[in-house]
Write a protein that holds these residues in place. Structure first.
Motif: not given
Length: 459
Positions: A249-258, A319-332
């Protein structure tokens, strides 16, 4: 009378063979004797030098899907390292048998092959390095002890992959995920055609700045016979690989982060440190030792991802990268949810990764690693990429646009990175396979103290 004479004379007496056929039968007889001898077990055929040589030349590939799955099952995804010790501007260690490449080195090389022979659409060519001149005055020249093959050169101030690939691979390496190493250099190509992509035009000494040179992650690329572009899919990462959920999951999340959107199977590689092929079985048995599953093409990153991996929006666009959210859904904190990262794969990314579900162990693992990066290291990520050279920050005459200079551009990227990292650190997700000992996630290197440069606590 020999068996040869007896066979021929008998057939001739019976009138069933013409003189021509009798002669032909005599020429066939040695073959017949060999066949009969082997069938009767009276002759043992020794292996010839040619057949022995052919065994040595057997291709180092998988000849069965089972062997490939076995390799993926044991493959490494991550190697713990002290993140704070990563010298990001310098980059990964290089082979002592090769030229040592540094930031903004001048690399002199002889043209080898045009980009059209190398696949892909980005401007590239290959050349053989003969000399390297560093900005500190150090000069390296070729020596007989070197094991230096022609290198791939990507170039072009307008090609955003030249910048994105450096940031992505240096980040992956710093965190502990295996990756190819891209070095930001200037290239002086000798005997270079006017068009290095097609190989056409007059030849001369030509300069390419900015340019990048890749040093491949060590190991032999493995795939099933006849499928050189096979790679591995993100579905196979979960179904075939036996590493803990937090690494996968860490590798998948890193792919989403980048925002690694061009994530079809050929963009990922299965590599083996040592390969043995046993041709005595049917099919041949391939044993892969030291298997590693890595992401090998991360040029379409630090943009917005999406259906089309355009140079303008999907690759190194602040502009595009910073304007894109990391999470579609996440808790706190205190209210965890099933987390889903935001990643829109490209249209060509069949069996690709899209909006992956991320476990708490995967989020916590990546957050703990990311938060160990200091401000200086993050700054070096974007300095190493030479992001400030990108055309969108400059006027037509090459000067910076109003309010911009190199330091300002790098700072903007650094701030965007840290903001997205805070999104990662403060989220809370649902556990999938919570380890009994959380230290394997929170402190994989077993450090006395784990640095945390995030404002939010990653766990």
């Amino acid at each position: 009378m020999s068996l040869d004479s007896w066979l021929v004379c008998t057939a001739a007496r019976r009138g069933k063979l013409s003189a021509a056929i009798v002669t032909a039968r005599r020429s066939w007889f040695p073959i017949l004797i060999v066949i009969l001898s082997v069938a009767l077990g009276g002759v043992t055929l020794a292996q010839t030098d040619d057949s022995a040589a052919s065994d040595q030349k057997v291709k180092k590939v998988f000849y069965s899907a089972k062997d490939r799955l076995n390799a993926m099952h044991t493959a490494t995804l991550f190697t713990p390292r002290a993140v704070a010790e990563a010298a990001i501007l310098e980059g990964p260690l290089q082979s002592k048998k090769q030229f040592q490449l540094h930031f903004n080195d001048k690399v002199i090389c002889d043209f080898d092959a045009p980009g059209s022979q190398m696949g892909g659409k980005t401007p590239k060519f290959s050349c053989k390095i003969t000399r390297v001149e560093s900005t500190d005055g150090t000069v390296q020249t070729f020596t007989p002890e070197m094991d230096e093959e022609p290198v791939k050169v990507k170039f072009g101030v307008d090609d955003n992959e030249v910048y994105a690939e450096v940031v992505a691979t240096r980040l992956m390496w710093a965190l502990g995920y295996p990756a190819d190493a891209w070095f930001p250099v200037r290239v002086e190509c000798q005997n270079c055609p006017e068009n290095v992509i097609s190989g056409s035009g007059s030849k001369a000494t030509r300069t390419f700045d900015p340019a990048t040179i890749v040093r491949k992650y060590s190991g032999h690329k493995l795939y099933e016979d006849g499928h050189p572009e096979q790679g591995w899919s993100w579905k196979e990462l979960d179904s075939a690989n036996a590493r803990p959920t937090y690494e996968r999951d860490g590798l998948k999340l890193l792919a989403a982060f980048m925002k690694h959107s061009d994530n079809k199977p050929p963009q990922q590689r299965l590599s083996c440190k040592k390969v043995q092929v046993d041709p005595s079985t049917n099919p041949s048995t391939t044993t892969c030792e030291g298997a590693v599953m890595l992401v090998q093409d991360v040029g379409a990153t630090f943009g917005g991802g999406g259906w089309f991996t355009s140079n303008g929006s999907a690759k190194m666009n602040l502009d595009v990268w910073s304007g894109n959210r990391l999470w579609k859904e996440a808790g706190i904190e205190g209210a965890p949810k099933q987390c889903q990262a935001t990643l829109k794969k490209s249209l060509t990314a069949h069996d690709g990764l899209s909006d992956p579900i991320i476990s708490e162990e995967g989020r916590r693992f990546d957050a703990g690693l990311m938060c160990q990066l200091s401000d200086h290291q993050i700054e070096e990520l974007f300095r190493a990429s030479r992001a400030a050279q990108m055309p969108n920050y400059h006027n037509h005459d090459g000067s910076f646009k109003p309010g911009l200079d190199e330091a300002t551009v790098i700072r903007k990227w650094e701030e965007a990175f840290k903001q997205k990292r805070e999104e990662l650190a403060k989220a809370r997700c649902e556990w999938k396979e919570k380890p009994a000992d959380l230290a394997v996630i929170d402190n994989p290197m077993g450090l006395a103290t784990v640095p945390n440069f995030c404002s939010a606590k990653p766990y």
